[in-house]
Design a protein around this motif. Structure first.
Motif, mmCIF file in Angstrom:
data_model
loop_
_atom_site.group_PDB
_atom_site.id
_atom_site.type_symbol
_atom_site.label_atom_id
_atom_site.label_comp_id
_atom_site.label_asym_id
_atom_site.label_seq_id
_atom_site.Cartn_x
_atom_site.Cartn_y
_atom_site.Cartn_z
ATOM 1 N N LEU A 125 9.863 -0.274 -0.532
ATOM 2 C CA LEU A 125 10.550 -0.563 -1.787
ATOM 3 C C LEU A 125 11.475 0.592 -2.139
ATOM 4 O O LEU A 125 11.086 1.756 -2.046
ATOM 5 C CB LEU A 125 9.526 -0.764 -2.913
ATOM 6 C CG LEU A 125 10.083 -1.021 -4.318
ATOM 7 C CD1 LEU A 125 10.853 -2.329 -4.359
ATOM 8 C CD2 LEU A 125 8.961 -1.011 -5.346
ATOM 9 N N SER B 94 13.643 -3.090 -13.224
ATOM 10 C CA SER B 94 13.021 -4.009 -12.275
ATOM 11 C C SER B 94 11.662 -4.471 -12.770
ATOM 12 O O SER B 94 10.932 -3.721 -13.423
ATOM 13 C CB SER B 94 12.841 -3.326 -10.907
ATOM 14 O OG SER B 94 14.062 -2.831 -10.426
ATOM 15 N N LEU C 174 7.993 -5.991 -11.381
ATOM 16 C CA LEU C 174 7.081 -6.207 -10.254
ATOM 17 C C LEU C 174 6.161 -7.359 -10.656
ATOM 18 O O LEU C 174 5.289 -7.194 -11.502
ATOM 19 C CB LEU C 174 6.288 -4.930 -9.985
ATOM 20 C CG LEU C 174 5.326 -4.908 -8.797
ATOM 21 C CD1 LEU C 174 6.097 -4.946 -7.489
ATOM 22 C CD2 LEU C 174 4.447 -3.668 -8.861
ATOM 23 N N LYS D 33 -0.608 -4.796 -7.908
ATOM 24 C CA LYS D 33 0.482 -4.196 -8.695
ATOM 25 C C LYS D 33 0.058 -2.854 -9.294
ATOM 26 O O LYS D 33 0.795 -1.861 -9.212
ATOM 27 C CB LYS D 33 0.927 -5.157 -9.799
ATOM 28 C CG LYS D 33 1.413 -6.508 -9.322
ATOM 29 C CD LYS D 33 2.012 -7.341 -10.439
ATOM 30 C CE LYS D 33 1.038 -7.639 -11.571
ATOM 31 N NZ LYS D 33 -0.097 -8.500 -11.138
ATOM 32 N N LEU E 151 10.452 0.524 -13.975
ATOM 33 C CA LEU E 151 9.735 -0.475 -13.174
ATOM 34 C C LEU E 151 8.516 -0.902 -13.978
ATOM 35 O O LEU E 151 7.686 -0.073 -14.340
ATOM 36 C CB LEU E 151 9.301 0.105 -11.826
ATOM 37 C CG LEU E 151 8.431 -0.828 -10.957
ATOM 38 C CD1 LEU E 151 9.230 -2.038 -10.485
ATOM 39 C CD2 LEU E 151 7.842 -0.062 -9.758
ATOM 40 N N SER F 154 5.276 -3.838 -14.263
ATOM 41 C CA SER F 154 4.536 -4.910 -13.597
ATOM 42 C C SER F 154 4.174 -5.974 -14.612
ATOM 43 O O SER F 154 3.944 -5.686 -15.794
ATOM 44 C CB SER F 154 3.265 -4.359 -12.949
ATOM 45 O OG SER F 154 2.302 -4.003 -13.924
ATOM 46 N N VAL G 102 10.845 -8.073 -8.154
ATOM 47 C CA VAL G 102 10.147 -7.870 -6.885
ATOM 48 C C VAL G 102 8.900 -8.747 -6.905
ATOM 49 O O VAL G 102 7.983 -8.514 -7.682
ATOM 50 C CB VAL G 102 9.751 -6.390 -6.686
ATOM 51 C CG1 VAL G 102 9.029 -6.210 -5.355
ATOM 52 C CG2 VAL G 102 10.971 -5.482 -6.771
ATOM 53 N N CYS G 103 8.875 -9.794 -6.092
ATOM 54 C CA CYS G 103 7.698 -10.664 -5.988
ATOM 55 C C CYS G 103 6.700 -10.007 -5.048
ATOM 56 O O CYS G 103 7.035 -9.656 -3.911
ATOM 57 C CB CYS G 103 8.092 -12.047 -5.473
ATOM 58 S SG CYS G 103 9.031 -13.010 -6.661
ATOM 59 N N PHE G 104 5.460 -9.861 -5.524
ATOM 60 C CA PHE G 104 4.508 -8.986 -4.843
ATOM 61 C C PHE G 104 3.120 -9.622 -4.768
ATOM 62 O O PHE G 104 2.614 -10.160 -5.755
ATOM 63 C CB PHE G 104 4.416 -7.659 -5.612
ATOM 64 C CG PHE G 104 3.668 -6.574 -4.903
ATOM 65 C CD1 PHE G 104 4.280 -5.807 -3.941
ATOM 66 C CD2 PHE G 104 2.335 -6.324 -5.199
ATOM 67 C CE1 PHE G 104 3.593 -4.796 -3.282
ATOM 68 C CE2 PHE G 104 1.634 -5.323 -4.555
ATOM 69 C CZ PHE G 104 2.275 -4.562 -3.585
ATOM 70 N N ILE H 186 5.441 -6.892 -0.317
ATOM 71 C CA ILE H 186 6.601 -7.487 -0.978
ATOM 72 C C ILE H 186 6.942 -8.817 -0.314
ATOM 73 O O ILE H 186 7.177 -8.888 0.897
ATOM 74 C CB ILE H 186 7.791 -6.523 -0.942
ATOM 75 C CG1 ILE H 186 7.473 -5.300 -1.811
ATOM 76 C CG2 ILE H 186 9.059 -7.210 -1.436
ATOM 77 C CD1 ILE H 186 8.532 -4.237 -1.800
ATOM 78 N N GLN I 258 12.652 -9.914 -3.045
ATOM 79 C CA GLN I 258 13.209 -9.198 -4.188
ATOM 80 C C GLN I 258 14.673 -9.546 -4.332
ATOM 81 O O GLN I 258 15.352 -9.904 -3.372
ATOM 82 C CB GLN I 258 13.007 -7.692 -4.052
ATOM 83 C CG GLN I 258 13.630 -7.054 -2.834
ATOM 84 C CD GLN I 258 13.375 -5.551 -2.793
ATOM 85 O OE1 GLN I 258 13.619 -4.840 -3.769
ATOM 86 N NE2 GLN I 258 12.884 -5.056 -1.671
ATOM 87 N N THR J 66 3.932 -16.231 -3.423
ATOM 88 C CA THR J 66 3.510 -15.104 -4.258
ATOM 89 C C THR J 66 2.244 -15.413 -5.036
ATOM 90 O O THR J 66 1.309 -14.606 -5.070
ATOM 91 C CB THR J 66 4.627 -14.716 -5.239
ATOM 92 O OG1 THR J 66 5.820 -14.407 -4.502
ATOM 93 C CG2 THR J 66 4.224 -13.496 -6.059
#
Length: 281
Positions: free
Chosen positions: A25, A33, A35, A43, A193, A195, A210-212, A216, A219, A234
């Motif tokens: 990342l 961003s 998460l 996360k 950032l 989450s 950002v799909c986590f 990852i 994104q 995801t």
């Protein structure tokens, strides 16, 4: 553009059980961003790894082009923890909570300086809660508590701030207020950032997602990343994505179908009633 924070091939976990696997990342100066991922997706572990609280099994973390030693946080990072991890009964005022963020700056002094107090009060003003500076933290509303902790994260003069589920226990109005506040701070140059598992708030307020889920998945901008295929990978569930003007609305496919049935139920019952009485629907 040079990255402000870069994670390279990071793998880590607890008790021989991996939580993060081969995470790569890059965050850039001035980036805002989100998460996003389900509960238990790692996360919080990723944020704690960045902070040096979870040692890496493999991989590296770089800040401003310099590799961080394992167990070391970036030198200019602020952190807002999940509200569930905070002892709200601890006898401190909002101002004292913010002052705690200056301890690392104070170095040898065991007490706060006049400059520290002035800065803390200014930051409470900046986040819109100067009027509650001397109230106990446990007596504040959820939105006020979050603003106080954002001020605490800022008092160390960070270049990047990490927030762990900052809107998880807030109502819709407070969520929007906090996200607007973060957007304002970002416009002033702060890299952020956060989450979250709240997809609709992210789609509305954040320019980068950002799909986590332990690593990852994808994104990019919400309009590119929030697709049924990526969201299913995801979250492990079928999602429906609605595009309305410039907004994106996301719903669980099963829930969406039930709502459609509920919305149409009066019309369906009317047809059944007419048929039962021998009338043509």
């Amino acid at each position: 553009m040079e990255t402000i924070l870069e994670i390279r091939n990071l793998t880590c976990g607890f008790q021989n059980q991996p939580v993060l696997t081969n995470v790569n990342l890059s965050l850039y100066p001035g980036q805002l961003s989100g998460l996003v991922g389900p509960s238990g997706s790692g996360k919080t572990t990723l944020i704690k790894a960045i902070l040096g609280l979870v040692p890496p099994w493999a991989g590296e973390i770089w800040f401003r082009g310099k590799r961080l030693k394992p167990g070391t946080a970036p030198p200019k990072v602020g952190y807002v923890p999940q509200v569930e991890t905070v002892d709200w009964n601890f006898p401190v005022t909002a101002l004292e909570v913010v002052m705690m963020g200056r301890y690392r700056k104070q170095q040898f002094l065991p007490w706060s300086s006049r400059r520290d107090r002035i800065m803390a009060k200014a930051l409470l003003e900046r986040v819109g809660v100067a009027h509650i500076a001397h109230r106990p933290i446990g007596e504040l509303s959820g939105g006020q508590q979050q603003r106080v902790f954002i001020a605490r994260a800022l008092v160390g003069e960070p270049e990047i701030v990490l927030l762990d589920e900052p809107t998880s226990s807030s109502d819709l109005r407070v969520q929007h207020e906090l996200l607007h506040l973060l957007a304002e701070l970002n416009q002033q140059g702060l890299t952020i950032l956060l989450s979250t598992h709240d997809l609709n708030s992210v789609a509305t307020h954040l320019p980068w997602v950002v799909c986590f889920n332990h690593s990852i998945i994808a994104q990019g901008e919400p309009s590119d990343v929030f697709t049924p295929a990526i969201l299913k990978e995801t979250f492990g569930a079928e999602m429906v994505v609605f595009h309305q003007s410039d907004r994106i609305l996301i719903a669980n496919a099963g829930t969406s179908l039930r709502h459609q049935m509920q919305d149409n139920l009066p019309q369906i019952l009317r047809k059944v009633h007419l048929n039962h009485n021998g009338h043509k629907p």
